[in-house]
Write a protein that holds these residues in place. Structure first.
Motif, short mmCIF file in Angstrom:
data_model
loop_
_atom_site.label_atom_id
_atom_site.label_comp_id
_atom_site.label_asym_id
_atom_site.label_seq_id
_atom_site.Cartn_x
_atom_site.Cartn_y
_atom_site.Cartn_z
N GLN A 172 -6.95 9.82 -10.40
CA GLN A 172 -6.54 11.20 -10.52
C GLN A 172 -7.22 12.07 -9.46
O GLN A 172 -6.64 13.05 -8.98
CB GLN A 172 -6.87 11.74 -11.92
N GLN A 173 -8.43 11.69 -9.08
CA GLN A 173 -9.17 12.46 -8.08
C GLN A 173 -8.65 12.22 -6.67
O GLN A 173 -8.68 13.12 -5.83
CB GLN A 173 -10.66 12.10 -8.14
N GLN A 174 -8.14 11.03 -6.39
CA GLN A 174 -7.77 10.67 -5.02
C GLN A 174 -6.34 11.09 -4.66
O GLN A 174 -6.09 11.57 -3.57
CB GLN A 174 -7.92 9.15 -4.82
N GLY A 175 -5.38 10.87 -5.54
CA GLY A 175 -4.01 11.26 -5.25
C GLY A 175 -3.26 10.24 -4.39
O GLY A 175 -3.75 9.13 -4.12
N ARG A 176 -2.07 10.65 -3.92
CA ARG A 176 -1.20 9.74 -3.18
C ARG A 176 -1.69 9.46 -1.77
O ARG A 176 -1.33 8.45 -1.16
CB ARG A 176 0.21 10.31 -3.12
N ALA A 177 -2.49 10.36 -1.23
CA ALA A 177 -2.94 10.21 0.15
C ALA A 177 -3.69 8.91 0.37
O ALA A 177 -3.57 8.27 1.41
CB ALA A 177 -3.81 11.39 0.55
N VAL A 178 -4.46 8.49 -0.63
CA VAL A 178 -5.23 7.26 -0.51
C VAL A 178 -4.30 6.05 -0.44
O VAL A 178 -4.50 5.14 0.36
CB VAL A 178 -6.20 7.12 -1.70
N LEU A 179 -3.25 6.04 -1.27
CA LEU A 179 -2.29 4.94 -1.25
C LEU A 179 -1.60 4.84 0.11
O LEU A 179 -1.46 3.75 0.67
CB LEU A 179 -1.25 5.13 -2.35
N ILE A 180 -1.18 5.99 0.64
CA ILE A 180 -0.50 6.00 1.94
C ILE A 180 -1.45 5.55 3.04
O ILE A 180 -1.09 4.73 3.90
CB ILE A 180 0.06 7.41 2.23
N THR A 181 -2.68 6.05 3.02
CA THR A 181 -3.66 5.67 4.03
C THR A 181 -3.97 4.18 3.98
O THR A 181 -4.06 3.51 5.02
CB THR A 181 -4.96 6.48 3.83
N PRO A 221 -7.09 -1.91 -0.43
CA PRO A 221 -6.59 -2.39 0.86
C PRO A 221 -6.19 -3.87 0.86
O PRO A 221 -5.13 -4.23 1.38
CB PRO A 221 -7.77 -2.15 1.81
N ILE A 222 -7.02 -4.73 0.26
CA ILE A 222 -6.67 -6.15 0.27
C ILE A 222 -5.52 -6.44 -0.69
O ILE A 222 -4.75 -7.38 -0.49
CB ILE A 222 -7.89 -7.03 -0.08
N MET A 223 -5.36 -5.61 -1.72
CA MET A 223 -4.21 -5.78 -2.61
C MET A 223 -2.91 -5.45 -1.89
O MET A 223 -1.85 -5.98 -2.22
CB MET A 223 -4.36 -4.89 -3.85
N ILE A 224 -2.97 -4.55 -0.93
CA ILE A 224 -1.80 -4.24 -0.11
C ILE A 224 -1.65 -5.27 1.00
O ILE A 224 -0.55 -5.74 1.29
CB ILE A 224 -1.92 -2.82 0.47
N TYR A 225 -2.78 -5.62 1.63
CA TYR A 225 -2.76 -6.51 2.79
C TYR A 225 -2.22 -7.89 2.42
O TYR A 225 -1.40 -8.46 3.17
CB TYR A 225 -4.17 -6.64 3.36
N HIS A 226 -2.67 -8.44 1.29
CA HIS A 226 -2.31 -9.81 0.93
C HIS A 226 -0.79 -10.01 0.78
O HIS A 226 -0.22 -10.87 1.45
CB HIS A 226 -3.04 -10.21 -0.36
N PRO A 227 -0.09 -9.25 -0.07
CA PRO A 227 1.37 -9.44 -0.16
C PRO A 227 2.09 -9.07 1.12
O PRO A 227 3.10 -9.68 1.48
CB PRO A 227 1.78 -8.52 -1.32
N LEU A 228 1.57 -8.05 1.85
CA LEU A 228 2.19 -7.67 3.12
C LEU A 228 2.11 -8.82 4.12
O LEU A 228 3.07 -9.09 4.84
CB LEU A 228 1.51 -6.42 3.66
N GLN A 229 0.96 -9.48 4.15
CA GLN A 229 0.79 -10.62 5.04
C GLN A 229 1.77 -11.74 4.68
O GLN A 229 2.37 -12.38 5.56
CB GLN A 229 -0.65 -11.14 4.94
N LEU A 230 1.94 -12.00 3.38
CA LEU A 230 2.86 -13.06 2.95
C LEU A 230 4.29 -12.76 3.38
O LEU A 230 5.02 -13.65 3.82
CB LEU A 230 2.79 -13.22 1.43
N ILE A 231 4.70 -11.49 3.24
CA ILE A 231 6.07 -11.11 3.62
C ILE A 231 6.27 -11.23 5.12
O ILE A 231 7.24 -11.84 5.59
CB ILE A 231 6.36 -9.66 3.15
N VAL A 232 5.35 -10.66 5.90
CA VAL A 232 5.49 -10.67 7.36
C VAL A 232 5.41 -12.10 7.89
O VAL A 232 6.21 -12.50 8.76
CB VAL A 232 4.40 -9.79 8.01
N CYS A 233 4.47 -12.88 7.38
CA CYS A 233 4.30 -14.25 7.89
C CYS A 233 5.47 -15.15 7.49
O CYS A 233 5.80 -16.10 8.20
CB CYS A 233 2.98 -14.85 7.39
N SER A 234 6.12 -14.86 6.35
CA SER A 234 7.31 -15.64 5.98
C SER A 234 8.45 -15.38 6.97
O SER A 234 9.20 -16.30 7.32
CB SER A 234 7.74 -15.31 4.55
N ILE A 235 8.56 -14.13 7.42
CA ILE A 235 9.57 -13.80 8.44
C ILE A 235 9.24 -14.49 9.75
O ILE A 235 10.11 -15.05 10.43
CB ILE A 235 9.65 -12.27 8.63
N MET A 236 7.95 -14.46 10.12
CA MET A 236 7.52 -15.13 11.35
C MET A 236 7.71 -16.65 11.26
O MET A 236 8.05 -17.29 12.25
CB MET A 236 6.06 -14.81 11.63
#
Length: 205
Positions: free
Chosen positions: A97-106, A171-186
């Protein structure tokens, strides 16, 4: 063999490098982390099971191979519970509640840029070194590998009951699935290269 060696080596090195890098940021002692105790805990939690698993592999390897489906489910459930507990603690403390959406986007933009930079650097380096296609694939995919399987336990041990643990894991919760998606395309792109070469040769003939 190169892929397995690099993936395993990066995980082992991470056990020692991660707390040291964290200590450079937050410091050591009463106001930071206890580097010695943290290293010991990480070795007990992550390194010791790896060593014991390799030693017991001749006797238990076939059993776990037959039940690989269930062991994979248990492995994923343990990671899920760690992440869930971290986010519950952050929710109770009011961190989100203190951080808001900006943290997610960043966090998302930062993770995407980091992944893009690593993939670009490793691809260019592999081609500059004139590695074979197979070695290039191993280098590119292993260099970008960052998994919740190691990241979540490390964060839980280093930061303990810190109310911002969920935010630290973001960050790693975002990075991990993002890496799987991008690397599957590669991976599809790499897999199509021999087919394209064969098609070109047939057309030329």
């Amino acid at each position: 063999p190169a892929a397995i060696l690099n993936a395993s080596l990066s995980s082992v090195l991470g056990i020692f490098l991660t707390p040291w890098l964290v200590s450079l940021v937050v410091g050591t002692g009463s106001n930071g982390i206890d580097l010695g105790a943290t290293l010991l805990d990480l070795c007990t939690l992550l390194l010791l099971p790896l060593v014991l698993g390799q030693l017991l592999r001749p006797w238990l390897g076939r059993f776990f191979a037959r039940h690989k489906r269930y062991t994979n489910i248990i492995d994923k459930l343990v990671i899920l519970l760690l992440v869930y507990a971290a986010f519950c603690n952050s929710m109770v403390s009011g961190m989100w509640q203190q951080q808001g959406r900006a943290v997610l986007i960043t966090a998302f933009v930062g993770s995407a840029l980091l992944l893009a930079l690593i993939l670009w650097l490793t691809t260019r380096s592999a081609r500059a070194l004139r590695l074979s296609p197979a070695d290039e694939v191993a280098a590119v995919f292993c260099a970008s590998k960052k998994s919740l399987a190691a990241g979540a336990p490390m964060a839980a041990l280093i930061f303990g009951a810190h109310p911002g643990l969920g935010l630290i894991l973001l960050p790693i919760m975002i990075y991990h699935p993002l890496q799987l998606i991008v690397c599957s395309i590669m991976a599809e792109h790499y897999a199509s290269r021999p087919a394209l070469l064969t098609t070109s040769l047939v057309s030329a003939q």
